[in-house]
Design a protein around this motif. Structure first.
Motif, PDB file in Angstrom:
ATOM      1  N   LEU A  12       0.804  -1.229   0.000  1.00 29.61           N
ATOM      2  CA  LEU A  12       0.000   0.000   0.000  1.00 29.61           C
ATOM      3  C   LEU A  12       0.836   1.279   0.000  1.00 29.61           C
ATOM      4  O   LEU A  12       0.307   2.369   0.203  1.00 29.61           O
ATOM      5  CB  LEU A  12      -0.928  -0.010   1.222  1.00 29.61           C
ATOM      6  N   LYS A  13       2.138   1.164  -0.235  1.00 29.66           N
ATOM      7  CA  LYS A  13       3.034   2.311  -0.075  1.00 29.66           C
ATOM      8  C   LYS A  13       2.666   3.530  -0.912  1.00 29.66           C
ATOM      9  O   LYS A  13       2.932   4.647  -0.509  1.00 29.66           O
ATOM     10  CB  LYS A  13       4.483   1.901  -0.328  1.00 29.66           C
ATOM     11  N   ASP A  14       2.039   3.355  -2.031  1.00 28.98           N
ATOM     12  CA  ASP A  14       1.684   4.489  -2.879  1.00 28.98           C
ATOM     13  C   ASP A  14       0.213   4.865  -2.777  1.00 28.98           C
ATOM     14  O   ASP A  14      -0.283   5.662  -3.571  1.00 28.98           O
ATOM     15  CB  ASP A  14       2.040   4.177  -4.338  1.00 28.98           C
ATOM     16  N   SER A  15      -0.496   4.324  -1.799  1.00 30.42           N
ATOM     17  CA  SER A  15      -1.940   4.541  -1.699  1.00 30.42           C
ATOM     18  C   SER A  15      -2.334   5.627  -0.707  1.00 30.42           C
ATOM     19  O   SER A  15      -3.486   6.029  -0.656  1.00 30.42           O
ATOM     20  CB  SER A  15      -2.632   3.241  -1.284  1.00 30.42           C
ATOM     21  N   GLY A  16      -1.391   6.102   0.107  1.00 32.47           N
ATOM     22  CA  GLY A  16      -1.733   7.063   1.149  1.00 32.47           C
ATOM     23  C   GLY A  16      -2.190   6.413   2.443  1.00 32.47           C
ATOM     24  O   GLY A  16      -2.473   7.078   3.425  1.00 32.47           O
ATOM     25  N   VAL A  17      -2.272   5.076   2.467  1.00 26.98           N
ATOM     26  CA  VAL A  17      -2.658   4.338   3.666  1.00 26.98           C
ATOM     27  C   VAL A  17      -1.386   4.009   4.443  1.00 26.98           C
ATOM     28  O   VAL A  17      -0.396   3.574   3.867  1.00 26.98           O
ATOM     29  CB  VAL A  17      -3.404   3.027   3.302  1.00 26.98           C
ATOM     30  N   THR A  18      -1.415   4.252   5.743  1.00 26.86           N
ATOM     31  CA  THR A  18      -0.265   3.979   6.592  1.00 26.86           C
ATOM     32  C   THR A  18      -0.508   2.728   7.416  1.00 26.86           C
ATOM     33  O   THR A  18      -1.571   2.577   8.012  1.00 26.86           O
ATOM     34  CB  THR A  18      -0.012   5.165   7.555  1.00 26.86           C
ATOM     35  N   ASP A  52      -0.503   3.631  27.849  1.00 20.71           N
ATOM     36  CA  ASP A  52       0.854   3.827  27.325  1.00 20.71           C
ATOM     37  C   ASP A  52       1.031   3.090  26.003  1.00 20.71           C
ATOM     38  O   ASP A  52       1.612   3.618  25.057  1.00 20.71           O
ATOM     39  CB  ASP A  52       1.897   3.328  28.329  1.00 20.71           C
ATOM     40  N   VAL A  53       0.525   1.863  25.941  1.00 21.72           N
ATOM     41  CA  VAL A  53       0.628   1.061  24.718  1.00 21.72           C
ATOM     42  C   VAL A  53      -0.123   1.752  23.577  1.00 21.72           C
ATOM     43  O   VAL A  53       0.401   1.890  22.460  1.00 21.72           O
ATOM     44  CB  VAL A  53       0.088  -0.367  24.949  1.00 21.72           C
ATOM     45  N   ALA A  54      -1.329   2.212  23.852  1.00 21.17           N
ATOM     46  CA  ALA A  54      -2.133   2.890  22.823  1.00 21.17           C
ATOM     47  C   ALA A  54      -1.452   4.178  22.354  1.00 21.17           C
ATOM     48  O   ALA A  54      -1.401   4.457  21.150  1.00 21.17           O
ATOM     49  CB  ALA A  54      -3.530   3.197  23.367  1.00 21.17           C
ATOM     50  N   ARG A  55      -0.903   4.931  23.294  1.00 22.01           N
ATOM     51  CA  ARG A  55      -0.218   6.186  22.945  1.00 22.01           C
ATOM     52  C   ARG A  55       0.996   5.892  22.056  1.00 22.01           C
ATOM     53  O   ARG A  55       1.206   6.548  21.040  1.00 22.01           O
ATOM     54  CB  ARG A  55       0.196   6.936  24.201  1.00 22.01           C
ATOM     55  N   ASP A  56       1.794   4.885  22.439  1.00 23.36           N
ATOM     56  CA  ASP A  56       2.962   4.521  21.630  1.00 23.36           C
ATOM     57  C   ASP A  56       2.549   4.133  20.211  1.00 23.36           C
ATOM     58  O   ASP A  56       3.171   4.555  19.234  1.00 23.36           O
ATOM     59  CB  ASP A  56       3.713   3.355  22.267  1.00 23.36           C
ATOM     60  N   GLY A  57       1.492   3.319  20.103  1.00 23.14           N
ATOM     61  CA  GLY A  57       1.018   2.894  18.791  1.00 23.14           C
ATOM     62  C   GLY A  57       0.510   4.048  17.949  1.00 23.14           C
ATOM     63  O   GLY A  57       0.825   4.157  16.762  1.00 23.14           O
ATOM     64  N   PHE A  58      -0.270   4.928  18.570  1.00 27.74           N
ATOM     65  CA  PHE A  58      -0.826   6.069  17.844  1.00 27.74           C
ATOM     66  C   PHE A  58       0.278   7.011  17.371  1.00 27.74           C
ATOM     67  O   PHE A  58       0.281   7.447  16.214  1.00 27.74           O
ATOM     68  CB  PHE A  58      -1.836   6.815  18.722  1.00 27.74           C
ATOM     69  N   GLN A  59       1.233   7.303  18.252  1.00 29.66           N
ATOM     70  CA  GLN A  59       2.330   8.200  17.875  1.00 29.66           C
ATOM     71  C   GLN A  59       3.156   7.611  16.731  1.00 29.66           C
ATOM     72  O   GLN A  59       3.543   8.330  15.801  1.00 29.66           O
ATOM     73  CB  GLN A  59       3.214   8.496  19.084  1.00 29.66           C
ATOM     74  N   ALA A  60       3.403   6.308  16.797  1.00 27.12           N
ATOM     75  CA  ALA A  60       4.166   5.657  15.724  1.00 27.12           C
ATOM     76  C   ALA A  60       3.403   5.699  14.406  1.00 27.12           C
ATOM     77  O   ALA A  60       3.985   5.963  13.347  1.00 27.12           O
ATOM     78  CB  ALA A  60       4.486   4.215  16.108  1.00 27.12           C
ATOM     79  N   LEU A  61       2.098   5.445  14.467  1.00 22.23           N
ATOM     80  CA  LEU A  61       1.267   5.499  13.264  1.00 22.23           C
ATOM     81  C   LEU A  61       1.288   6.896  12.657  1.00 22.23           C
ATOM     82  O   LEU A  61       1.490   7.069  11.456  1.00 22.23           O
ATOM     83  CB  LEU A  61      -0.168   5.089  13.602  1.00 22.23           C
ATOM     84  N   MET A  62       1.093   7.914  13.495  1.00 28.58           N
ATOM     85  CA  MET A  62       1.063   9.291  13.004  1.00 28.58           C
ATOM     86  C   MET A  62       2.424   9.751  12.482  1.00 28.58           C
ATOM     87  O   MET A  62       2.495  10.626  11.630  1.00 28.58           O
ATOM     88  CB  MET A  62       0.591  10.249  14.113  1.00 28.58           C
ATOM     89  N   SER A  63       3.502   9.129  12.972  1.00 30.77           N
ATOM     90  CA  SER A  63       4.855   9.460  12.511  1.00 30.77           C
ATOM     91  C   SER A  63       5.246   8.666  11.277  1.00 30.77           C
ATOM     92  O   SER A  63       6.332   8.866  10.724  1.00 30.77           O
ATOM     93  CB  SER A  63       5.875   9.184  13.624  1.00 30.77           C
ATOM     94  N   GLY A  64       4.393   7.715  10.889  1.00 27.54           N
ATOM     95  CA  GLY A  64       4.676   6.916   9.703  1.00 27.54           C
ATOM     96  C   GLY A  64       5.675   5.797   9.930  1.00 27.54           C
ATOM     97  O   GLY A  64       6.234   5.257   8.982  1.00 27.54           O
ATOM     98  N   GLU A  65       5.903   5.434  11.195  1.00 21.90           N
ATOM     99  CA  GLU A  65       6.852   4.358  11.489  1.00 21.90           C
ATOM    100  C   GLU A  65       6.288   3.018  11.024  1.00 21.90           C
ATOM    101  O   GLU A  65       5.089   2.792  11.046  1.00 21.90           O
ATOM    102  CB  GLU A  65       7.147   4.309  12.990  1.00 21.90           C
ATOM    103  N   GLU A  66       7.181   2.113  10.625  1.00 18.29           N
ATOM    104  CA  GLU A  66       6.708   0.804  10.156  1.00 18.29           C
ATOM    105  C   GLU A  66       6.392  -0.135  11.305  1.00 18.29           C
ATOM    106  O   GLU A  66       5.606  -1.047  11.171  1.00 18.29           O
ATOM    107  CB  GLU A  66       7.684   0.168   9.186  1.00 18.29           C
ATOM    108  N   ARG A  67       7.046   0.055  12.473  1.00 22.15           N
ATOM    109  CA  ARG A  67       6.774  -0.796  13.635  1.00 22.15           C
ATOM    110  C   ARG A  67       7.174  -0.059  14.902  1.00 22.15           C
ATOM    111  O   ARG A  67       8.015   0.820  14.872  1.00 22.15           O
ATOM    112  CB  ARG A  67       7.515  -2.124  13.527  1.00 22.15           C
ATOM    113  N   VAL A  68       6.557  -0.473  16.003  1.00 23.30           N
ATOM    114  CA  VAL A  68       6.913   0.080  17.309  1.00 23.30           C
ATOM    115  C   VAL A  68       6.763  -1.019  18.355  1.00 23.30           C
ATOM    116  O   VAL A  68       5.786  -1.751  18.369  1.00 23.30           O
ATOM    117  CB  VAL A  68       6.056   1.315  17.674  1.00 23.30           C
ATOM    118  N   VAL A  69       7.801  -1.150  19.185  1.00 22.49           N
ATOM    119  CA  VAL A  69       7.742  -2.022  20.353  1.00 22.49           C
ATOM    120  C   VAL A  69       7.311  -1.120  21.492  1.00 22.49           C
ATOM    121  O   VAL A  69       7.965  -0.127  21.787  1.00 22.49           O
ATOM    122  CB  VAL A  69       9.102  -2.674  20.659  1.00 22.49           C
ATOM    123  N   SER A  70       6.199  -1.459  22.108  1.00 22.83           N
ATOM    124  CA  SER A  70       5.580  -0.535  23.043  1.00 22.83           C
ATOM    125  C   SER A  70       5.932  -0.789  24.495  1.00 22.83           C
ATOM    126  O   SER A  70       6.091  -1.920  24.930  1.00 22.83           O
ATOM    127  CB  SER A  70       4.067  -0.617  22.882  1.00 22.83           C
TER     128      SER A  70
END
Length: 105
Positions: A12-18, A52-70
């Motif tokens: 999905l890299k060119d679709s705008g979906v993260t 804390d887990v939800a915040r870590d996941g949301f911040q990573a998603l909004m930053s465009g990270e591919e993965r986050v260990v929370s």
């Protein structure tokens, strides 16, 4: 799940979906009670705060990270160690942590 998330992210890299793979450790939810795992090492052990887990996941998603260990340092260290351990060793470790009546040992 991580491999699936990374493959989907690539597709999905060119679709705008993260897509961000969230890899939490044990989290303080009703999961362990509902799964009848309170007598296991993982079920009886320390758990991360769900906020804390939800915040870590949301911040990573909004930053465009591919993965986050929370959350906890312990979880982050386990994730690092898992990169060098063979799959069979990881499977055995996880089995021992989730074995019924393992909380006392």
């Amino acid at each position: 799940m991580q491999s699936f998330a990374l493959a989907l992210r690539n597709e999905l890299k060119d679709s705008g979906v993260t897509i961000t793979a969230l890899m939490p450790g044990p989290t303080d939810t009703e999961f362990f009670e509902r799964a009848d795992m309170l007598d296991t090492k993982v079920g009886a052990g320390e758990k991360d705060d769900p906020a804390d887990v939800a915040r870590d996941g949301f911040q990573a998603l909004m930053s465009g990270e591919e993965r986050v260990v929370s959350a906890s340092l312990k979880t982050k260290l386990q994730a690092r160690a898992s990169r060098v351990l063979p799959d069979s060793a990881k499977a055995q470790m996880h089995r021992r942590m989730a074995e019924p009546d393992s909380a006392g040992s």
